[in-house]
Design a protein around this motif. Structure first.
Motif, PDB file in Angstrom:
ATOM      1  N   ASN A 170      -1.879 -10.597   8.367  1.00 27.88           N
ATOM      2  CA  ASN A 170      -2.885  -9.829   8.676  1.00 27.88           C
ATOM      3  C   ASN A 170      -4.155 -10.176   7.952  1.00 27.88           C
ATOM      4  O   ASN A 170      -4.163 -10.542   6.631  1.00 27.88           O
ATOM      5  CB  ASN A 170      -2.376  -8.310   7.900  1.00 27.88           C
ATOM      6  CG  ASN A 170      -3.524  -7.295   7.991  1.00 27.88           C
ATOM      7  OD1 ASN A 170      -3.636  -6.963   8.978  1.00 27.88           O
ATOM      8  ND2 ASN A 170      -4.003  -7.110   6.921  1.00 27.88           N
ATOM      9  N   GLU A 171      -5.034 -10.453   8.850  1.00 31.31           N
ATOM     10  CA  GLU A 171      -6.626 -10.682   8.246  1.00 31.31           C
ATOM     11  C   GLU A 171      -6.577 -11.849   7.295  1.00 31.31           C
ATOM     12  O   GLU A 171      -6.792 -11.512   6.090  1.00 31.31           O
ATOM     13  CB  GLU A 171      -7.049  -9.319   7.474  1.00 31.31           C
ATOM     14  CG  GLU A 171      -7.165  -8.113   8.682  1.00 31.31           C
ATOM     15  CD  GLU A 171      -7.710  -6.915   7.847  1.00 31.31           C
ATOM     16  OE1 GLU A 171      -8.048  -6.977   6.596  1.00 31.31           O
ATOM     17  OE2 GLU A 171      -8.104  -5.831   8.704  1.00 31.31           O
ATOM     18  N   HIS A 209       0.900  -9.272   4.525  1.00 32.86           N
ATOM     19  CA  HIS A 209      -0.199  -8.467   4.448  1.00 32.86           C
ATOM     20  C   HIS A 209      -0.666  -8.316   2.992  1.00 32.86           C
ATOM     21  O   HIS A 209      -0.556  -7.418   2.203  1.00 32.86           O
ATOM     22  CB  HIS A 209       0.062  -7.017   4.948  1.00 32.86           C
ATOM     23  CG  HIS A 209      -1.037  -6.159   5.031  1.00 32.86           C
ATOM     24  ND1 HIS A 209      -1.130  -5.298   6.315  1.00 32.86           N
ATOM     25  CD2 HIS A 209      -2.164  -5.819   4.437  1.00 32.86           C
ATOM     26  CE1 HIS A 209      -2.299  -4.719   6.457  1.00 32.86           C
ATOM     27  NE2 HIS A 209      -2.909  -5.003   5.276  1.00 32.86           N
ATOM     28  N   GLU A 242      -5.438  -2.008  13.881  1.00 34.54           N
ATOM     29  CA  GLU A 242      -5.875  -1.385  12.922  1.00 34.54           C
ATOM     30  C   GLU A 242      -7.383  -0.654  13.275  1.00 34.54           C
ATOM     31  O   GLU A 242      -8.112  -1.448  13.971  1.00 34.54           O
ATOM     32  CB  GLU A 242      -6.181  -1.976  11.481  1.00 34.54           C
ATOM     33  CG  GLU A 242      -4.950  -1.961  10.878  1.00 34.54           C
ATOM     34  CD  GLU A 242      -5.116  -2.803   9.512  1.00 34.54           C
ATOM     35  OE1 GLU A 242      -6.329  -2.469   8.768  1.00 34.54           O
ATOM     36  OE2 GLU A 242      -4.265  -3.445   9.081  1.00 34.54           O
ATOM     37  N   GLU A 244      -5.434   2.093  -1.477  1.00 33.73           N
ATOM     38  CA  GLU A 244      -6.553   1.310  -0.663  1.00 33.73           C
ATOM     39  C   GLU A 244      -7.225   0.097  -1.489  1.00 33.73           C
ATOM     40  O   GLU A 244      -8.317   0.079  -1.802  1.00 33.73           O
ATOM     41  CB  GLU A 244      -7.411   2.382  -0.374  1.00 33.73           C
ATOM     42  CG  GLU A 244      -8.833   1.856   0.443  1.00 33.73           C
ATOM     43  CD  GLU A 244      -8.315   0.778   1.824  1.00 33.73           C
ATOM     44  OE1 GLU A 244      -7.538   0.999   2.265  1.00 33.73           O
ATOM     45  OE2 GLU A 244      -9.468   0.020   1.802  1.00 33.73           O
ATOM     46  N   TRP A 245      -6.142  -0.694  -1.938  1.00 30.24           N
ATOM     47  CA  TRP A 245      -6.628  -2.103  -2.743  1.00 30.24           C
ATOM     48  C   TRP A 245      -7.709  -1.650  -3.746  1.00 30.24           C
ATOM     49  O   TRP A 245      -7.559  -1.042  -4.454  1.00 30.24           O
ATOM     50  CB  TRP A 245      -7.203  -2.959  -1.547  1.00 30.24           C
ATOM     51  CG  TRP A 245      -6.279  -3.155  -0.361  1.00 30.24           C
ATOM     52  CD1 TRP A 245      -6.424  -2.843   1.077  1.00 30.24           C
ATOM     53  CD2 TRP A 245      -4.938  -3.672  -0.374  1.00 30.24           C
ATOM     54  NE1 TRP A 245      -5.369  -3.272   1.843  1.00 30.24           N
ATOM     55  CE2 TRP A 245      -4.333  -3.802   0.917  1.00 30.24           C
ATOM     56  CE3 TRP A 245      -4.274  -4.304  -1.324  1.00 30.24           C
ATOM     57  CZ2 TRP A 245      -3.111  -4.229   1.177  1.00 30.24           C
ATOM     58  CZ3 TRP A 245      -2.865  -4.839  -1.089  1.00 30.24           C
ATOM     59  CH2 TRP A 245      -2.480  -4.584   0.274  1.00 30.24           C
ATOM     60  N   GLN A 256       0.560  -1.165   0.122  1.00 31.92           N
ATOM     61  CA  GLN A 256       0.046  -0.004  -0.104  1.00 31.92           C
ATOM     62  C   GLN A 256       0.752   1.403   0.017  1.00 31.92           C
ATOM     63  O   GLN A 256       0.288   2.254  -0.293  1.00 31.92           O
ATOM     64  CB  GLN A 256      -0.975  -0.042   1.279  1.00 31.92           C
ATOM     65  CG  GLN A 256      -2.155  -1.036   1.091  1.00 31.92           C
ATOM     66  CD  GLN A 256      -2.836  -1.259   2.269  1.00 31.92           C
ATOM     67  OE1 GLN A 256      -2.748  -1.774   3.262  1.00 31.92           O
ATOM     68  NE2 GLN A 256      -4.113  -0.311   2.034  1.00 31.92           N
ATOM     69  N   TRP A 300      -5.000   3.190  11.917  1.00 34.66           N
ATOM     70  CA  TRP A 300      -4.853   2.869  10.435  1.00 34.66           C
ATOM     71  C   TRP A 300      -5.361   4.340   9.619  1.00 34.66           C
ATOM     72  O   TRP A 300      -6.364   4.708   9.943  1.00 34.66           O
ATOM     73  CB  TRP A 300      -5.823   1.784   9.870  1.00 34.66           C
ATOM     74  CG  TRP A 300      -5.364   1.514   8.301  1.00 34.66           C
ATOM     75  CD1 TRP A 300      -6.154   2.021   7.211  1.00 34.66           C
ATOM     76  CD2 TRP A 300      -4.392   0.904   7.849  1.00 34.66           C
ATOM     77  NE1 TRP A 300      -5.420   1.817   6.034  1.00 34.66           N
ATOM     78  CE2 TRP A 300      -4.383   0.886   6.351  1.00 34.66           C
ATOM     79  CE3 TRP A 300      -3.438   0.145   8.323  1.00 34.66           C
ATOM     80  CZ2 TRP A 300      -3.419   0.324   5.708  1.00 34.66           C
ATOM     81  CZ3 TRP A 300      -2.601  -0.559   7.352  1.00 34.66           C
ATOM     82  CH2 TRP A 300      -2.615  -0.391   6.064  1.00 34.66           C
TER      83      TRP A 300
HETATM   84  C1  GBH Z   1      -7.755  -3.467   6.411  1.00 37.22           C
HETATM   85  O1  GBH Z   1      -8.791  -4.376   6.196  1.00 37.22           O
HETATM   86  C2  GBH Z   1      -6.600  -3.702   5.830  1.00 37.22           C
HETATM   87  O2  GBH Z   1      -5.852  -4.568   6.869  1.00 37.22           O
HETATM   88  C3  GBH Z   1      -5.931  -2.515   5.431  1.00 37.22           C
HETATM   89  O3  GBH Z   1      -4.748  -2.838   4.607  1.00 37.22           O
HETATM   90  C4  GBH Z   1      -6.716  -1.470   4.746  1.00 37.22           C
HETATM   91  O4  GBH Z   1      -6.164  -0.570   4.034  1.00 37.22           O
HETATM   92  C5  GBH Z   1      -7.739  -1.213   5.640  1.00 37.22           C
HETATM   93  O5  GBH Z   1      -8.497  -2.429   6.325  1.00 37.22           O
HETATM   94  C6  GBH Z   1      -8.700  -0.210   5.271  1.00 37.22           C
HETATM   95  O6  GBH Z   1      -9.767  -1.244   4.201  1.00 37.22           O
HETATM   96  O7  GBH Z   1     -18.140  -2.799   2.697  1.00 37.22           O
HETATM   97  O8  GBH Z   1     -19.175  -1.854   4.660  1.00 37.22           O
HETATM   98  O9  GBH Z   1     -19.283  -3.874   4.033  1.00 37.22           O
HETATM   99  C7  GBH Z   1     -10.193  -4.229   6.349  1.00 37.22           C
HETATM  100  C8  GBH Z   1     -11.093  -5.375   6.116  1.00 37.22           C
HETATM  101  C9  GBH Z   1     -13.106  -6.138   5.006  1.00 37.22           C
HETATM  102  C10 GBH Z   1     -13.062  -4.058   6.288  1.00 37.22           C
HETATM  103  C11 GBH Z   1     -14.367  -5.517   4.377  1.00 37.22           C
HETATM  104  C12 GBH Z   1     -14.240  -3.378   5.542  1.00 37.22           C
HETATM  105  C13 GBH Z   1     -16.222  -4.280   4.240  1.00 37.22           C
HETATM  106  C14 GBH Z   1     -17.197  -3.068   4.906  1.00 37.22           C
HETATM  107  N1  GBH Z   1     -12.310  -4.861   5.447  1.00 37.22           N
HETATM  108  N2  GBH Z   1     -15.183  -4.747   5.112  1.00 37.22           N
HETATM  109  S1  GBH Z   1     -18.388  -3.085   4.021  1.00 37.22           S
END
Ligand code: GBH
Length: 460
Positions: free
Chosen positions: A168-169, A124, A365, A419-420, A23, A412
């Motif tokens: 991570n996750e 990650h 985070e 942002e992916w 990122q 975070w």
């Molecule tokens: C994290 O993942 C990551 O570790 C990080 O790299 C990333 O930048 C950060 O969060 C912010 O995204 O669309 O309302 O249903 C977060 C995991 C999973 C959180 C999906 C939000 C969907 C919310 N995400 N989830 S929603």
């Protein structure tokens, strides 16, 4: 600020910020780095909003010195970053690329020079593409490759890093990567997603065993999970809550805490076939290798109700889910459209303290994305991000007050970054990045966070 009513955190509470390699680093072709699944995915038309890729991101590979200065200016005690596997082993196995390791060496020297505690994440999401080509996380061999890589990075930096995270996750790697396919590698196969989840956890377990065997006794080993409270309006939706909580949270928590996979989730997913055959004798013991702490990433809750048709498949991230309708977020949303719900965060922390006792947690985070503008005076006023921050820190403080063993909070993120799937359109940073000039500007929320961290207390 010291008033009688200020909300103080315990002495030694760890304050910091987090980032991840893909990122922020950029320089994806430099110093022998191999391709990762995110290089491939982001180069594929239509996968990332605005067509953004990992280059140049925040150009942190060249600007790490300036970024460590920012951390020092903010007065933060800890910095969570991740090591890019394809920089260290371009093909995910075999020869080590010394120049890749040297980058983290330089970064660590700068951090330690400023008295900042590094918290290193080994994975990650940037899987070497060569390993995806060999089957990726649904392939058991990837878990062994991960443990090898983890052990060699740990050995190289063991003298300077005490706090380590394996993954991570894993929920995101497995379910966004292989079920809904909205993350790399973009596959849409629920059975592959469940196998991926098991092999990620196995990789964690194998890495834990390897690190434990070579780590000095003051090293603190962990995994980071993204956990989402599951909410329903309708009291009759208990079955929907159970199913989603199972796939969202317990499927990862239970095995890591030594309870194996939850029986109800195994039953719910059995209709997909015998994916469980990938669970070999001894795997669950490895996955249950005791942790010194675990990390919680929290952003927002998930809302559900029962679907009209009990056997109807619920399309989305959760493999094999049936009979559930996912609902829209409620109340105040972030700029990303995610629900702001600090009470749900508090309830989650209380529940973890109750249901999974004995292992300290760190919030690794938490944060929010809003569109930010630089004012003509050169400031970034972001009251909404500050509001989210304070609300969620209050929720943590209340949990600590109630006896939940939370040892720290890492926001975070340090910088606006890649942002992916949302590309550069969503800004989570406490520091603004102008992606044209790479200029960094500390936002108002960053200054506020620095003050809270320095005083170890929240203004009332
Ligand atoms: C994290 O993942 C990551 O570790 C990080 O790299 C990333 O930048 C950060 O969060 C912010 O995204 O669309 O309302 O249903 C977060 C995991 C999973 C959180 C999906 C939000 C969907 C919310 N995400 N989830 S929603």
């Amino acid at each position: 600020m010291t008033t009688g009513t200020a909300l103080r955190f315990p002495a030694g509470f760890l304050w910091g910020v987090a980032t991840s390699s893909f990122q922020i680093e950029g320089a994806t072709h430099e110093d022998g780095r191999g391709a990762s699944i995110w290089d491939t995915f982001s180069a594929t038309r239509g996968k990332v909003d605005g067509g953004g890729t990992g280059d140049p991101a925040c150009d942190h590979y060249h600007r790490y010195g300036e970024d460590v200065e920012l951390l020092a200016d903010l007065g933060l005690a800890a910095y969570r970053f991740s090591v890019a596997w394809p920089r260290v082993q371009p093909d995910g196995r075999g020869p080590v690329e010394r120049r890749g390791l040297d980058f983290y060496d330089r970064l660590l020297d700068r951090l330690l020079d400023k008295g900042i505690e590094p918290v290193a994440t080994l994975y990650h999401w940037d899987l070497p593409q060569a390993l995806e080509d060999a089957g990726g996380w649904p392939n058991r061999d990837t878990a062994h490759r991960f443990a090898e890589y983890a052990a060699l990075v740990h050995a190289r930096f063991a003298d300077r890093v005490r706090m380590w995270t394996t993954l991570n996750e894993p929920w995101c790697s497995a379910f966004l990567g292989y079920c809904s396919g909205i993350h790399a590698p973009g596959r849409q196969d629920p059975v592959a997603a469940l196998k991926a989840a098991h092999h990620l956890l196995l990789g964690h377990g194998l890495a834990m065993r390897a690190l434990r065997a070579q780590a000095p006794s003051d090293h603190q080993l962990s995994i980071v999970l993204n956990l989402s409270p599951v909410l329903a309006e309708d009291p009759s939706a208990g079955e929907a809550v159970r199913k989603v909580d199972g796939l969202q949270n317990r499927f990862f928590l239970d095995p890591v805490f030594g309870r194996g996979y939850p029986a109800d989730v195994l039953a719910d997913t059995a209709w997909l076939g015998d994916w469980q055959r990938v669970v070999a004798d001894g795997d669950l013991d490895l996955i249950a290798t005791p942790l010194d702490w675990y990390g919680i990433n929290y952003y927002s809750p998930v809302r559900v109700s029962l679907a009209d048709e009990p056997l109807a498949v619920t399309p989305g991230n959760l493999p094999g889910l049936r009979g559930v309708r996912m609902l829209e977020p409620r109340g105040q949303l972030t700029g990303f459209g995610w629900e702001q719900n600090a009470d749900a965060f508090h309830t989650l922390l209380r529940r973890l303290g109750r249901d999974y006792p004995g292992v300290p947690m760190i919030v690794t985070e938490n944060g929010s994305a809003f569109p930010d503008l630089i004012s003509p005076q050169g400031t970034v006023e972001d009251p909404e991000r500050s509001g989210y921050l304070v609300d969620h820190l209050r929720a943590v403080h209340r949990a600590v007050d109630a006896g939940v063993d939370v040892r720290g909070y890492l926001a975070w993120s340090l910088l606006d970054n890649f942002e992916w799937a949302a590309g550069y359109g969503q800004r989570f940073g406490l520091v603004h990045v102008d992606f044209e000039t790479q200029r960094r500007t500390i936002k108002d929320s960053g200054r506020l966070f620095a003050r809270i961290a320095a005083e170890n207390e929240l203004p009332v």
